[in-house]
Design a protein around this motif. Structure first.
Motif, PDB file in Angstrom:
ATOM      1  N   THR A 434       1.921 -14.899  40.286  1.00  0.00           N
ATOM      2  CA  THR A 434       0.239 -14.798  40.017  1.00  0.00           C
ATOM      3  C   THR A 434       0.679 -14.972  38.136  1.00  0.00           C
ATOM      4  N   LYS A 435       1.756 -13.982  37.954  1.00  0.00           N
ATOM      5  CA  LYS A 435       2.098 -13.801  36.565  1.00  0.00           C
ATOM      6  C   LYS A 435       2.410 -15.466  35.604  1.00  0.00           C
ATOM      7  N   MET A 436       3.450 -15.925  36.735  1.00  0.00           N
ATOM      8  CA  MET A 436       3.841 -17.055  36.075  1.00  0.00           C
ATOM      9  C   MET A 436       2.864 -18.164  36.015  1.00  0.00           C
ATOM     10  N   ASN A 437       1.880 -18.309  37.327  1.00  0.00           N
ATOM     11  CA  ASN A 437       0.762 -19.406  36.559  1.00  0.00           C
ATOM     12  C   ASN A 437       0.093 -18.819  35.655  1.00  0.00           C
ATOM     13  N   ALA A 438      -0.317 -18.043  35.314  1.00  0.00           N
ATOM     14  CA  ALA A 438      -0.711 -17.659  34.151  1.00  0.00           C
ATOM     15  C   ALA A 438      -0.342 -18.213  32.789  1.00  0.00           C
ATOM     16  N   LEU A 439       0.583 -17.912  32.936  1.00  0.00           N
ATOM     17  CA  LEU A 439       1.835 -17.769  31.635  1.00  0.00           C
ATOM     18  C   LEU A 439       1.612 -19.831  31.567  1.00  0.00           C
ATOM     19  N   LEU A 440       1.384 -20.090  32.309  1.00  0.00           N
ATOM     20  CA  LEU A 440       2.241 -21.791  32.768  1.00  0.00           C
ATOM     21  C   LEU A 440       0.290 -22.502  32.080  1.00  0.00           C
ATOM     22  N   GLU A 441      -0.430 -21.794  33.053  1.00  0.00           N
ATOM     23  CA  GLU A 441      -1.994 -22.095  32.891  1.00  0.00           C
ATOM     24  C   GLU A 441      -2.539 -22.083  31.308  1.00  0.00           C
ATOM     25  N   GLN A 442      -1.951 -21.025  30.975  1.00  0.00           N
ATOM     26  CA  GLN A 442      -3.019 -20.791  29.684  1.00  0.00           C
ATOM     27  C   GLN A 442      -1.677 -21.619  28.551  1.00  0.00           C
ATOM     28  N   SER A 443      -0.931 -21.376  28.462  1.00  0.00           N
ATOM     29  CA  SER A 443       0.042 -22.152  27.437  1.00  0.00           C
ATOM     30  C   SER A 443       0.047 -23.735  27.113  1.00  0.00           C
ATOM     31  N   PHE A 444      -0.015 -23.996  29.018  1.00  0.00           N
ATOM     32  CA  PHE A 444      -0.522 -25.872  28.738  1.00  0.00           C
ATOM     33  C   PHE A 444      -1.908 -26.027  28.729  1.00  0.00           C
ATOM     34  N   GLY A 445      -2.380 -25.191  28.952  1.00  0.00           N
ATOM     35  CA  GLY A 445      -4.504 -25.069  28.948  1.00  0.00           C
ATOM     36  C   GLY A 445      -4.703 -25.962  30.519  1.00  0.00           C
ATOM     37  N   ARG A 446      -3.798 -26.170  30.848  1.00  0.00           N
ATOM     38  CA  ARG A 446      -4.552 -27.058  32.549  1.00  0.00           C
ATOM     39  C   ARG A 446      -4.155 -26.238  34.026  1.00  0.00           C
ATOM     40  N   THR A 447      -4.449 -26.776  34.970  1.00  0.00           N
ATOM     41  CA  THR A 447      -4.903 -26.307  35.961  1.00  0.00           C
ATOM     42  C   THR A 447      -3.475 -26.221  36.336  1.00  0.00           C
ATOM     43  N   LEU A 448      -2.522 -25.385  37.479  1.00  0.00           N
ATOM     44  CA  LEU A 448      -1.595 -26.178  38.312  1.00  0.00           C
ATOM     45  C   LEU A 448      -1.288 -26.044  39.451  1.00  0.00           C
ATOM     46  N   GLU A 449      -0.791 -27.020  39.450  1.00  0.00           N
ATOM     47  CA  GLU A 449      -0.973 -27.711  41.284  1.00  0.00           C
ATOM     48  C   GLU A 449       0.544 -27.060  42.079  1.00  0.00           C
ATOM     49  N   GLU A 450      -0.553 -25.533  42.558  1.00  0.00           N
ATOM     50  CA  GLU A 450       0.817 -24.193  42.389  1.00  0.00           C
ATOM     51  C   GLU A 450       1.610 -24.682  43.812  1.00  0.00           C
ATOM     52  N   LYS A 451       0.942 -24.868  44.790  1.00  0.00           N
ATOM     53  CA  LYS A 451       1.698 -25.154  46.366  1.00  0.00           C
ATOM     54  C   LYS A 451       3.049 -26.832  45.926  1.00  0.00           C
ATOM     55  N   ASP A 452       2.413 -27.755  45.429  1.00  0.00           N
ATOM     56  CA  ASP A 452       3.091 -28.697  45.307  1.00  0.00           C
ATOM     57  C   ASP A 452       4.525 -28.277  43.911  1.00  0.00           C
ATOM     58  N   VAL A 609      13.645 -39.072  34.961  1.00  0.00           N
ATOM     59  CA  VAL A 609      12.560 -38.211  34.229  1.00  0.00           C
ATOM     60  C   VAL A 609      11.233 -38.754  34.935  1.00  0.00           C
ATOM     61  N   GLN A 610      11.867 -40.328  34.167  1.00  0.00           N
ATOM     62  CA  GLN A 610      10.304 -40.903  34.780  1.00  0.00           C
ATOM     63  C   GLN A 610       9.418 -40.538  36.414  1.00  0.00           C
ATOM     64  N   LYS A 611      10.843 -40.535  37.069  1.00  0.00           N
ATOM     65  CA  LYS A 611      10.446 -40.346  39.116  1.00  0.00           C
ATOM     66  C   LYS A 611       9.888 -38.892  39.213  1.00  0.00           C
ATOM     67  N   ILE A 612       9.958 -37.809  38.032  1.00  0.00           N
ATOM     68  CA  ILE A 612       9.434 -36.717  38.034  1.00  0.00           C
ATOM     69  C   ILE A 612       8.097 -36.437  38.069  1.00  0.00           C
ATOM     70  N   PRO A 613       7.459 -35.862  38.542  1.00  0.00           N
ATOM     71  CA  PRO A 613       5.471 -35.976  39.432  1.00  0.00           C
ATOM     72  C   PRO A 613       5.330 -34.739  38.316  1.00  0.00           C
ATOM     73  N   SER A 614       4.278 -34.973  38.429  1.00  0.00           N
ATOM     74  CA  SER A 614       3.550 -33.703  37.178  1.00  0.00           C
ATOM     75  C   SER A 614       2.821 -33.130  38.913  1.00  0.00           C
ATOM     76  N   CYS A 615       2.229 -31.865  37.161  1.00  0.00           N
ATOM     77  CA  CYS A 615       2.718 -30.280  38.328  1.00  0.00           C
ATOM     78  C   CYS A 615       0.791 -29.848  37.986  1.00  0.00           C
ATOM     79  N   TRP A 616       0.545 -30.651  37.471  1.00  0.00           N
ATOM     80  CA  TRP A 616      -0.965 -30.643  36.965  1.00  0.00           C
ATOM     81  C   TRP A 616      -1.883 -30.922  37.618  1.00  0.00           C
ATOM     82  N   ARG A 617      -3.356 -30.495  38.052  1.00  0.00           N
ATOM     83  CA  ARG A 617      -4.167 -31.019  38.245  1.00  0.00           C
ATOM     84  C   ARG A 617      -5.135 -32.134  37.695  1.00  0.00           C
TER      85      ARG A 617
END
Length: 618
Positions: A434-452, A609-617
């Motif tokens: 919960t805290k990690m998701n809030a940190l990442l989303e506030q820092s990057f300004g995007r919504t995290l695809e949590e499960k992936d 690095v080019q093959k690493i998938p994005s974690c953002w919606r």
């Protein structure tokens, strides 16, 4: 020729245009019998002082981003500006148009509100200053000049005088300390400021009545103060004077006795914060109708603690005795004490006691406050610290750059912050999602695809460095590579909450990342953060960033190299221990060609690095 940032050029331009008028008004308004004892300074002296002030600002070389903390503290918006709106030429049919000179561009006549707030701050702030002598007259003049410059920028010093050569209990020690106090007052007035000696005791010996007996991680001062005790300080500040205080306190028999200056500063830090918080609501109301300008009120809450001594900053085991650049008290103070060499106890006798003083005062002061420990030789650096609230040289720069940096000298100041605890975890189960998701989303300004995101971390996670209660985090993964003998170390995420950007958390986090990855194997990486504590072999660290990311400039300074990949930039930091060994093997020739261990690694990194998938919606 020196080059300076637009923020510095803008500031200096306004300084040169407004400083003469402001200086004359200030002197005329505050003229007193005491200031008339000496002959007024000549115009040449005024020009020299102004040039010294401007050069001190230029040396700070602060960008607009660096100066944001200063603007936030001193550039309070005002309903009505003290500076009149520029009068622009208006077209008038009664005047022949051919007789008019070309109208100058409008932008040349505008005054930036930020610059106006710097030159003439709305709310003046206070700093607690320890002047730890003995100092010669020349040295004291240099210190006083620095205090006057800070006052021009809105930071008013509350100074406590100490003399290490005058021991308590000695005959005439009290009169000697008073003499030192008056010497500093005279120096301040000689350089254009107004100072008031506060010779009566303003603190009281012993703990404050009613304090609960609770364990604290800092040393409580052996003195306290009540709001009524601060009347002399408040009166001096309202009158535009710098209070200069000897280290005296009232004992239980109401006698004025000399005590340790650190106890006076600790008691003042607590008392001034309490007084400032009590008056905060009334000050906000006053600033709303601009009556604070007429009252000359000063916010008593200390913004800085400054320790000016002959020793300079705290010596560092990582820099061969050169000072620490930035100290995270919460996670480093114990380790600094344990690694403090015996020889330093003779050359830097008061470093540890001053470090304890900083920890005590910062425990009472606001989280954004900081302390700086500086030699009298580097007093001009206090202006740079005020404007940026950052160390003279970033502690997160590569060690090789720090070793060869000309700014790093035995007199480089040490910036001290309350900081945050740093810890390392190595499994996804230890992460508070919960805290990690809030940190990442506030820092990057995007919504995290949590499960992936967490499913991928279960298979690739190497470690996570967490600052405080998820105020910042660095996530490092192991990415398999068929062309290399071992997985590459990939910085998957580096995030800091917006509320903690600019308070040192970024540097604290990157230093911990260095010590846990590409800096492993060096003695200076032995930091007790719950990780490997410097043991092991360093690994190359790789990460990517969008090509238009404004943080890339910061990454360029800290990486060993980079390569562009379309919309992305690939950065890497070479393992420092391997680089040092290779450089020793080749001697003075340096690493000027591709080594065997470098062949093919860049192509492999790009491919992975080019093959690493994005974690953002999307």
């Amino acid at each position: 020729m020196l080059s300076y940032t637009p923020a510095c050029r803008q500031l200096v331009g306004s300084c040169s245009a407004l400083n003469v008028r402001r200086s004359q008004t200030f002197k005329a308004f505050y003229a007193t019998i005491r200031s008339l004892r000496e002959a007024p300074p000549t115009d040449i002296d005024d020009v020299s002082a102004d040039n010294d002030f401007i050069l001190s600002i230029l040396r700070a070389n602060a960008s607009s981003r660096d100066a944001k903390p200063y603007f936030a503290s001193f550039g309070v918006p005002r309903p009505q500006s003290r500076l009149p709106a520029p009068v622009l030429p208006q077209h008038d049919d009664s005047i022949p148009t051919q007789s008019l000179e070309p109208t100058p561009p409008i932008e040349h006549t505008k005054v930036s509100p930020l610059i106006a707030s710097i030159i003439d701050p709305v709310v003046r702030r206070t700093a607690l200053v320890k002047v730890q002598g003995p100092f010669s007259q020349v040295q004291l003049d240099s210190i006083a000049r620095g205090m006057v410059h800070l006052e021009k920028l809105g930071l008013v010093s509350v100074i406590v005088v100490e003399n290490d050569d005058i021991h308590r209990g000695e005959q005439d020690s009290r009169s000697a300390v008073i003499e030192d106090t008056m010497r500093l007052v005279s120096c301040l007035e000689k350089h254009g400021s107004r100072a008031r000696p506060v010779l009566g005791a303003i603190v009281r010996l012993g703990p404050k009545p009613g304090d609960p007996e609770t364990e604290q991680d800092f040393i409580s001062p052996e003195a306290h103060t009540f709001p009524s005790d601060l009347v002399p300080i408040r009166s001096a500040l309202r009158s535009g004077e710098i209070p200069v205080i000897p280290p005296f306190a009232l004992d239980s028999f109401c006698r004025s006795v000399r005590i340790d200056a650190n106890d006076v500063l600790g008691a003042l830090a607590r008392g001034m914060v309490e007084a400032g918080s009590q008056n905060s609501s009334s000050q906000v109301a006053a600033s709303a109708d601009a009556s604070i300008e007429a009252s000359g009120e000063v916010d008593l809450t200390p913004l800085r603690l400054m320790i000016i001594n002959r020793e300079g900053g705290v010596p560092s085991y990582a820099r061969a005795g050169y000072p620490h650049l930035l100290i995270n008290l919460d996670s480093e103070s114990k380790h600094i004490r344990e690694t403090f060499q015996e020889s330093w106890r003779h050359t830097h006798k008061t470093s540890l006691s001053n470090l304890a003083l900083a920890k005590t005062c910062l425990a009472y002061m606001p989280p954004t406050s900081s302390a700086v420990m500086v030699s009298h030789r580097s007093q001009s650096s206090l202006i740079g610290n005020l404007i940026t609230n950052r160390p003279a040289v970033s502690s997160s720069l590569p060690h090789a750059l720090l070793q060869g940096n000309r700014k790093l000298t035995p007199h480089t100041p040490t910036l001290i912050r309350r900081g945050l605890p740093i810890r390392v975890v190595r499994t996804t189960e230890e992460i508070d999602r919960t805290k990690m998701n809030a940190l990442l989303e506030q820092s990057f300004g995007r919504t995290l695809e949590e499960k992936d995101f967490y499913d991928r971390l279960k298979h690739t996670l190497d470690f996570v460095i967490i600052a405080g209660d998820y105020a910042g985090a660095a996530i490092v993964t192991n990415e398999p590579c068929a062309h290399l003998s071992r997985p590459i170390s990939y910085l998957d995420k580096f995030a800091v909450l917006p509320s903690h950007q600019g308070d040192g958390t970024v540097d604290f986090l990157w230093v911990a990342l260095h010590d846990e990855s590409y800096g492993l194997g060096h003695p200076f990486s032995v930091n007790p953060n719950g990780g490997k504590e410097g043991q092991g072999e360093g690994r190359d660290l790789v990460w990517r960033s969008r090509a238009n990311n404004p943080v890339n400039k910061w990454y360029f300074e800290r990486s060993s190299g980079h390569v562009r990949m379309g919309d992305w930039v690939l950065f890497w930091c070479d393992a420092e221990k391997r680089l040092r060994l290779e450089q020793e093997r080749r001697g003075r020739a340096g690493l000027s060609y591709i080594e065997g261990w470098e062949e093919g690694r860049l192509a492999s990194w790009i491919d992975i690095v080019q093959k690493i998938p994005s974690c953002w919606r999307k």
